[in-house]
Design a protein around this motif. Structure first.
Motif, PDB file in Angstrom:
ATOM      1  N   GLU A   1      45.890   7.542   0.275  1.00  0.00           N
ATOM      2  CA  GLU A   1      44.636   7.914   0.944  1.00  0.00           C
ATOM      3  C   GLU A   1      44.873   8.717   2.217  1.00  0.00           C
ATOM      4  OE1 GLU A   1      42.295   4.555   2.109  1.00  0.00           O
ATOM      5  OE2 GLU A   1      43.875   3.661   3.343  1.00  0.00           O
ATOM      6  N   ARG A   2      46.116   8.720   2.703  1.00  0.00           N
ATOM      7  CA  ARG A   2      46.430   9.462   3.922  1.00  0.00           C
ATOM      8  C   ARG A   2      47.152  10.792   3.651  1.00  0.00           C
ATOM      9  NH1 ARG A   2      46.500   6.340   8.873  1.00  0.00           N
ATOM     10  NH2 ARG A   2      45.547   4.318   8.478  1.00  0.00           N
ATOM     11  N   GLU A   3      47.364  11.116   2.383  1.00  0.00           N
ATOM     12  CA  GLU A   3      48.126  12.322   2.079  1.00  0.00           C
ATOM     13  C   GLU A   3      47.277  13.586   2.015  1.00  0.00           C
ATOM     14  OE1 GLU A   3      49.959  11.729  -1.668  1.00  0.00           O
ATOM     15  OE2 GLU A   3      48.110  11.902  -2.841  1.00  0.00           O
ATOM     16  N   ALA A   4      45.956  13.437   2.002  1.00  0.00           N
ATOM     17  CA  ALA A   4      45.092  14.621   1.896  1.00  0.00           C
ATOM     18  C   ALA A   4      43.685  14.286   2.380  1.00  0.00           C
ATOM     19  CB  ALA A   4      45.051  15.118   0.443  1.00  0.00           C
ATOM     20  N   VAL A   5      42.903  15.355   2.581  1.00  0.00           N
ATOM     21  CA  VAL A   5      41.484  15.221   2.913  1.00  0.00           C
ATOM     22  C   VAL A   5      40.697  15.816   1.756  1.00  0.00           C
ATOM     23  CG1 VAL A   5      39.664  15.823   4.544  1.00  0.00           C
ATOM     24  CG2 VAL A   5      41.973  15.392   5.377  1.00  0.00           C
ATOM     25  N   ARG A   6      39.730  15.045   1.237  1.00  0.00           N
ATOM     26  CA  ARG A   6      38.996  15.455   0.036  1.00  0.00           C
ATOM     27  C   ARG A   6      37.492  15.424   0.291  1.00  0.00           C
ATOM     28  NH1 ARG A   6      43.037  11.835  -1.109  1.00  0.00           N
ATOM     29  NH2 ARG A   6      44.725  12.591  -2.449  1.00  0.00           N
ATOM     30  N   PRO A   7      36.720  16.196  -0.496  1.00  0.00           N
ATOM     31  CA  PRO A   7      35.260  16.200  -0.308  1.00  0.00           C
ATOM     32  C   PRO A   7      34.618  14.832  -0.498  1.00  0.00           C
ATOM     33  CG  PRO A   7      35.952  18.093  -1.611  1.00  0.00           C
ATOM     34  CD  PRO A   7      37.157  17.222  -1.457  1.00  0.00           C
ATOM     35  N   THR A   8      35.260  13.943  -1.240  1.00  0.00           N
ATOM     36  CA  THR A   8      34.702  12.608  -1.466  1.00  0.00           C
ATOM     37  C   THR A   8      34.961  11.650  -0.307  1.00  0.00           C
ATOM     38  OG1 THR A   8      36.735  12.056  -2.671  1.00  0.00           O
ATOM     39  CG2 THR A   8      34.845  12.793  -3.976  1.00  0.00           C
ATOM     40  N   ASP A   9      35.776  12.082   0.666  1.00  0.00           N
ATOM     41  CA  ASP A   9      36.092  11.211   1.797  1.00  0.00           C
ATOM     42  C   ASP A   9      34.888  11.060   2.725  1.00  0.00           C
ATOM     43  OD1 ASP A   9      38.707  10.867   0.957  1.00  0.00           O
ATOM     44  OD2 ASP A   9      39.438  12.598   2.090  1.00  0.00           O
ATOM     45  N   THR A  10      34.789   9.910   3.353  1.00  0.00           N
ATOM     46  CA  THR A  10      33.752   9.665   4.358  1.00  0.00           C
ATOM     47  C   THR A  10      34.330   9.964   5.739  1.00  0.00           C
ATOM     48  OG1 THR A  10      32.716   7.937   3.021  1.00  0.00           O
ATOM     49  CG2 THR A  10      32.247   7.924   5.383  1.00  0.00           C
ATOM     50  N   MET A  11      33.620  10.781   6.515  1.00  0.00           N
ATOM     51  CA  MET A  11      34.051  11.154   7.846  1.00  0.00           C
ATOM     52  C   MET A  11      33.254  10.382   8.895  1.00  0.00           C
ATOM     53  SD  MET A  11      36.546  13.178   7.554  1.00  0.00           S
ATOM     54  CE  MET A  11      37.335  13.806   6.051  1.00  0.00           C
ATOM     55  N   LEU A  12      33.973   9.892   9.899  1.00  0.00           N
ATOM     56  CA  LEU A  12      33.377   9.072  10.944  1.00  0.00           C
ATOM     57  C   LEU A  12      33.589   9.749  12.299  1.00  0.00           C
ATOM     58  CD1 LEU A  12      34.846   5.635   9.781  1.00  0.00           C
ATOM     59  CD2 LEU A  12      32.572   6.555   9.256  1.00  0.00           C
ATOM     60  N   PRO A  13      32.837   9.322  13.341  1.00  0.00           N
ATOM     61  CA  PRO A  13      33.102   9.835  14.693  1.00  0.00           C
ATOM     62  C   PRO A  13      34.526   9.512  15.125  1.00  0.00           C
ATOM     63  CG  PRO A  13      30.995   8.690  14.599  1.00  0.00           C
ATOM     64  CD  PRO A  13      31.659   8.433  13.293  1.00  0.00           C
ATOM     65  N   HIS A  14      35.096  10.369  15.985  1.00  0.00           N
ATOM     66  CA  HIS A  14      36.505  10.207  16.331  1.00  0.00           C
ATOM     67  C   HIS A  14      36.780   8.984  17.200  1.00  0.00           C
ATOM     68  CE1 HIS A  14      35.593  11.811  20.338  1.00  0.00           C
ATOM     69  NE2 HIS A  14      34.996  12.851  19.762  1.00  0.00           N
ATOM     70  N   GLU A  15      35.835   8.610  18.099  1.00  0.00           N
ATOM     71  CA  GLU A  15      35.947   7.422  18.952  1.00  0.00           C
ATOM     72  C   GLU A  15      37.156   7.474  19.889  1.00  0.00           C
ATOM     73  OE1 GLU A  15      35.808   3.913  16.534  1.00  0.00           O
ATOM     74  OE2 GLU A  15      33.657   4.109  16.157  1.00  0.00           O
ATOM     75  N   LEU A  16      37.513   8.662  20.358  1.00  0.00           N
ATOM     76  CA  LEU A  16      38.571   8.760  21.358  1.00  0.00           C
ATOM     77  C   LEU A  16      38.051   8.267  22.708  1.00  0.00           C
ATOM     78  CD1 LEU A  16      40.348  12.212  20.818  1.00  0.00           C
ATOM     79  CD2 LEU A  16      40.907   9.995  19.836  1.00  0.00           C
ATOM     80  N   THR A  17      38.961   7.721  23.497  1.00  0.00           N
ATOM     81  CA  THR A  17      38.599   7.387  24.866  1.00  0.00           C
ATOM     82  C   THR A  17      38.472   8.679  25.676  1.00  0.00           C
ATOM     83  OG1 THR A  17      40.884   7.226  25.636  1.00  0.00           O
ATOM     84  CG2 THR A  17      39.902   5.235  24.679  1.00  0.00           C
ATOM     85  N   ALA A  18      37.865   8.561  26.857  1.00  0.00           N
ATOM     86  CA  ALA A  18      37.686   9.743  27.696  1.00  0.00           C
ATOM     87  C   ALA A  18      39.030  10.355  28.080  1.00  0.00           C
ATOM     88  CB  ALA A  18      36.888   9.365  28.953  1.00  0.00           C
ATOM     89  N   ASP A  19      40.017   9.497  28.366  1.00  0.00           N
ATOM     90  CA  ASP A  19      41.330  10.009  28.744  1.00  0.00           C
ATOM     91  C   ASP A  19      42.010  10.700  27.560  1.00  0.00           C
ATOM     92  OD1 ASP A  19      41.046   9.107  31.310  1.00  0.00           O
ATOM     93  OD2 ASP A  19      42.152   7.234  30.983  1.00  0.00           O
ATOM     94  N   GLU A  20      41.910  10.116  26.371  1.00  0.00           N
ATOM     95  CA  GLU A  20      42.526  10.717  25.184  1.00  0.00           C
ATOM     96  C   GLU A  20      41.887  12.069  24.877  1.00  0.00           C
ATOM     97  OE1 GLU A  20      43.876   6.804  22.564  1.00  0.00           O
ATOM     98  OE2 GLU A  20      41.800   7.527  22.460  1.00  0.00           O
ATOM     99  N   LEU A  21      40.562  12.127  24.994  1.00  0.00           N
ATOM    100  CA  LEU A  21      39.857  13.372  24.696  1.00  0.00           C
ATOM    101  C   LEU A  21      40.205  14.445  25.731  1.00  0.00           C
ATOM    102  CD1 LEU A  21      37.862  14.849  22.921  1.00  0.00           C
ATOM    103  CD2 LEU A  21      35.994  13.941  24.328  1.00  0.00           C
ATOM    104  N   ARG A  22      40.291  14.065  26.989  1.00  0.00           N
ATOM    105  CA  ARG A  22      40.631  15.011  28.039  1.00  0.00           C
ATOM    106  C   ARG A  22      42.028  15.601  27.800  1.00  0.00           C
ATOM    107  NH1 ARG A  22      40.623  11.728  31.871  1.00  0.00           N
ATOM    108  NH2 ARG A  22      38.358  11.694  32.097  1.00  0.00           N
ATOM    109  N   GLU A  23      42.965  14.763  27.415  1.00  0.00           N
ATOM    110  CA  GLU A  23      44.329  15.232  27.166  1.00  0.00           C
ATOM    111  C   GLU A  23      44.377  16.186  25.980  1.00  0.00           C
ATOM    112  OE1 GLU A  23      48.746  13.336  26.171  1.00  0.00           O
ATOM    113  OE2 GLU A  23      47.111  12.041  26.883  1.00  0.00           O
ATOM    114  N   LEU A  24      43.617  15.873  24.934  1.00  0.00           N
ATOM    115  CA  LEU A  24      43.600  16.744  23.758  1.00  0.00           C
ATOM    116  C   LEU A  24      42.942  18.080  24.083  1.00  0.00           C
ATOM    117  CD1 LEU A  24      44.092  17.233  20.748  1.00  0.00           C
ATOM    118  CD2 LEU A  24      41.936  16.056  20.267  1.00  0.00           C
ATOM    119  N   LEU A  25      41.842  18.057  24.834  1.00  0.00           N
ATOM    120  CA  LEU A  25      41.146  19.300  25.177  1.00  0.00           C
ATOM    121  C   LEU A  25      42.028  20.211  26.022  1.00  0.00           C
ATOM    122  CD1 LEU A  25      37.550  17.965  25.972  1.00  0.00           C
ATOM    123  CD2 LEU A  25      38.268  19.372  24.031  1.00  0.00           C
ATOM    124  N   THR A  26      42.810  19.614  26.910  1.00  0.00           N
ATOM    125  CA  THR A  26      43.721  20.416  27.727  1.00  0.00           C
ATOM    126  C   THR A  26      44.692  21.181  26.835  1.00  0.00           C
ATOM    127  OG1 THR A  26      43.565  18.841  29.562  1.00  0.00           O
ATOM    128  CG2 THR A  26      45.483  20.314  29.533  1.00  0.00           C
TER     129      THR A  26
END
Length: 624
Positions: free
Chosen positions: A508-533
């Motif tokens: 289930e982790r080897e690919a992304v498929r149209p049948t997959d359910t996508m959820l909000p990322h739920e990153l913390t503010a610090d994690e999101l800030r680091e990724l955006l940088t």
């Protein structure tokens, strides 16, 4: 088919085989024919479609349409034939000639005649402690096998001629005719499908035939398992008939004990020389020969080996019975045989023995030289690094947590676990290394038969699935040494379930498929800030980015992120780099806060962009 499903099938089918052997054989026969029937159906169906197309073209004169349809069928036919044409590589070894091994070749001729087995086309000498009869189909799945017998020189040097004759007769017993023909045939069919599956796994992509084998082979193996297991006993009985039950039993016991002896007295010594020798020893096989003939472990160790092997539970997935089961079927006790006065290698190879051993020496070196040199260089570097870190630590220098982990790890590898233990204990509260350090403490203590180690390992296994497989194996070995067979059985069942869970998690982790359910990322503010940088770096060339989290069934505490990126106008205008190359480069650079995929927008992933737009917080970069 999962391991649990396979085991459940075996548990249902084994009683059927015992209750009605004749009826069960008919079912296994059906499954064997089903595989060949599918092959025949593919061939006849392809030929039939092409014939019908040609006939319609002749009668309707709609040649343009028929030409196009024929082209499609031709491509289909080519794919079918290509999927069926699988090359079986012949086994490797030194081919023995009548001049070099006349007694062995004469013995094989006599045994094949007595067993009504097909002729042996080639006899190969190897450096392995093993013997085997192998059929390599010259026409792939269509058969016409060439028959090989492989005999390992270390094995021949460890057994008497009589014991070695029993071992070879057992292997030929899998090819026998007469009353045991059905079991031997099923054994060979299973071997053919196993080889075929291995070859198909090496080919890129999927085909009609590979999809069939992925469904068929596990089911055929389950149905044929009781027959193939019975055939192992039948091969023993055939060998005992040609030699004697006592000789066959002595051979089985000798193989077990002598193999362990050579591992300890020879191969462990060779492995230990990796750090000292820049190249593999030139005489590894020749040097082994005296030890194979005269080497012994202590009487207590040899008896422990036999007792443990005889009392071991059967491996439910293996068609090979345990030593205890085989000896019981032969009606013989477990006894360590005396060392042979004359070995099978000496009797069968005579004056050719030194030259053959020298040839195997050269082959052994040539196949291992590159890997040996690489490993030697790594070990020398590790030893130098260990000396450096140890010197700094002993003189009171403060090591970083990464350096302390490196010192502990190298100390365990090159000195001892006991010496590494206090170093690992210093890292049990370190933010980065605490789990690895605690598991290492548990491993060292458990290997030293200290029950405290089980607690350390369990604590880590409960929060990090990557440690579960290794932890279960260590626990099983611990209870095996203590003779707690019930606990070993329970742990084996847990290992089985965990292995299936890992397979499903990986799938289930080897690919992304149209049948997959996508959820909000739920990153913390610090994690999101680091990724955006990181996403804002100009060299990345990202115009917009959306972040989602794929819903997974297993290990839900380890999120699987999906980062959807759109290139900036500058990247779009480049002609020297394709979009696929750009996104592959990004995937290698971007540090997501966990496992994940980096995917570029486009028609292939329009469904993913649509899913991203449905989540208000998914667009994390470039909005505006």
């Amino acid at each position: 088919m999962t391991r649990e499903e396979f085991l459940a099938r075996l548990q249902r089918q084994s009683p059927l085989a015992e209750a009605n052997p004749a009826g069960y054989k008919r079912r296994v026969w059906f499954w064997a024919l089903l595989g060949y029937g599918f092959i025949l159906l593919l061939l006849l169906g392809t030929v039939g479609l092409m014939a019908v197309t040609l006939a319609v073209g002749i009668f309707t004169r709609a040649f343009a349409i028929i030409f196009k349809l024929g082209a499609v069928l031709a491509v289909f036919a080519w794919r079918v034939l290509r999927s069926l044409w699988v090359k079986f590589d012949p086994p490797e070894g030194l081919r023995l000639t009548p001049t070099e091994a006349a007694p062995l070749l004469t013995l094989l001729s006599q045994q094949t005649a007595a067993l009504q087995a097909p002729p042996v086309h080639r006899v190969l000498l190897t450096a392995e402690f093993n013997a085997a009869a192998v059929q390599a189909p010259r026409l792939g799945i269509f058969g016409w096998p060439r028959n090989y017998v492989l005999v390992g020189l270390p094995l021949l040097q460890a057994l008497s001629p009589e014991q070695a004759a029993a071992v070879v007769a057992h292997e030929l017993g899998h090819l026998r005719g007469g009353h045991g023909r059905f079991g031997a045939w099923i054994y060979r069919v299973s071997q053919t499908w196993t080889q075929l599956t291995e070859q198909l796994e090496q080919q890129a992509g999927s085909s009609i035939f590979s999809r069939f084998t992925s469904w068929y082979v596990p089911r055929f193996n389950a149905w044929s398992h009781p027959v193939r297991r019975t055939d192992e006993f039948a091969a023993d009985a055939a060998a005992a008939h040609l030699t004697s039950a006592q000789t066959m039993a002595e051979a089985l016991c000798a193989v077990l004990v002598r193999d362990a002896t050579l591992d300890k007295l020879h191969w462990d010594v060779v492995s230990a020389s990796l750090a000292q020798l820049p190249a593999p020893p030139a005489d590894a096989i020749s040097r082994l020969l005296p030890l194979a003939k005269t080497g012994r472990l202590s009487a207590a160790d040899e008896q422990t080996l036999l007792t443990d092997a005889c009392e071991a539970d059967p491996d439910l997935f293996s068609t090979h019975p345990t030593l205890g089961e085989r000896l019981a079927a032969l009606g013989q006790p477990a006894v360590v045989p005396a060392l042979p006065a004359t070995t099978a290698a000496e009797a069968w190879l005579g004056p050719s023995l030194p030259a053959l051993a020298a040839t195997l020496d050269a082959t052994w070196v040539s196949t291992r030289a590159e890997l040996w040199q690489e490993r030697h260089a790594v070990l020398r570097q590790q030893q130098e690094r260990l000396r450096e870190l140890s010197s700094r630590h002993e003189t009171g220098s403060v090591l970083s947590s990464d350096e302390l982990w490196e010192l502990a790890d190298l100390t365990e590898d090159h000195v001892s676990g006991a010496e590494a233990l206090p170093l690992f204990r210093q890292l049990t509260d370190d933010a980065r290394w605490k789990l690895a350090a605690r598991f290492s403490i548990g491993r060292i203590l458990t290997n030293a038969d200290d029950a405290e180690g089980l607690t350390w390992m369990k604590e880590v296994m409960d929060v990090e699935p990557n440690y579960v497989a290794a932890g279960l194996a260590l626990q099983e070995a611990y209870y095996q040494r203590r003779g707690n067979r019930e606990q070993v059985r329970e742990l084996s069942a847990v290992q089985l379930r965990h292995a299936d869970t890992l397979d499903e998690a990986m799938a289930e982790r080897e690919a992304v498929r149209p049948t997959d359910t996508m959820l909000p990322h739920e990153l913390t503010a610090d994690e999101l800030r680091e990724l955006l940088t990181e996403l804002a770096l100009p060299e990345y060339g990202i115009g917009r980015a959306w972040l989602l989290r794929k819903q997974v069934r297993h290990f839900t505490h380890k999120p699987l992120y999906v980062l959807l990126v759109a290139p900036s106008p500058i990247v779009r205008s480049r002609k020297t780099e394709s979009e696929s190359t750009w996104v592959q480069s990004l995937a290698a650079k971007i540090n997501l806060p966990g496992e994940g995929f980096v995917i570029a927008t486009g028609k292939d992933y329009a469904w993913l962009e649509k899913a991203a737009r449905q989540h208000t917080d998914a667009e994390i970069f470039g909005a505006g």
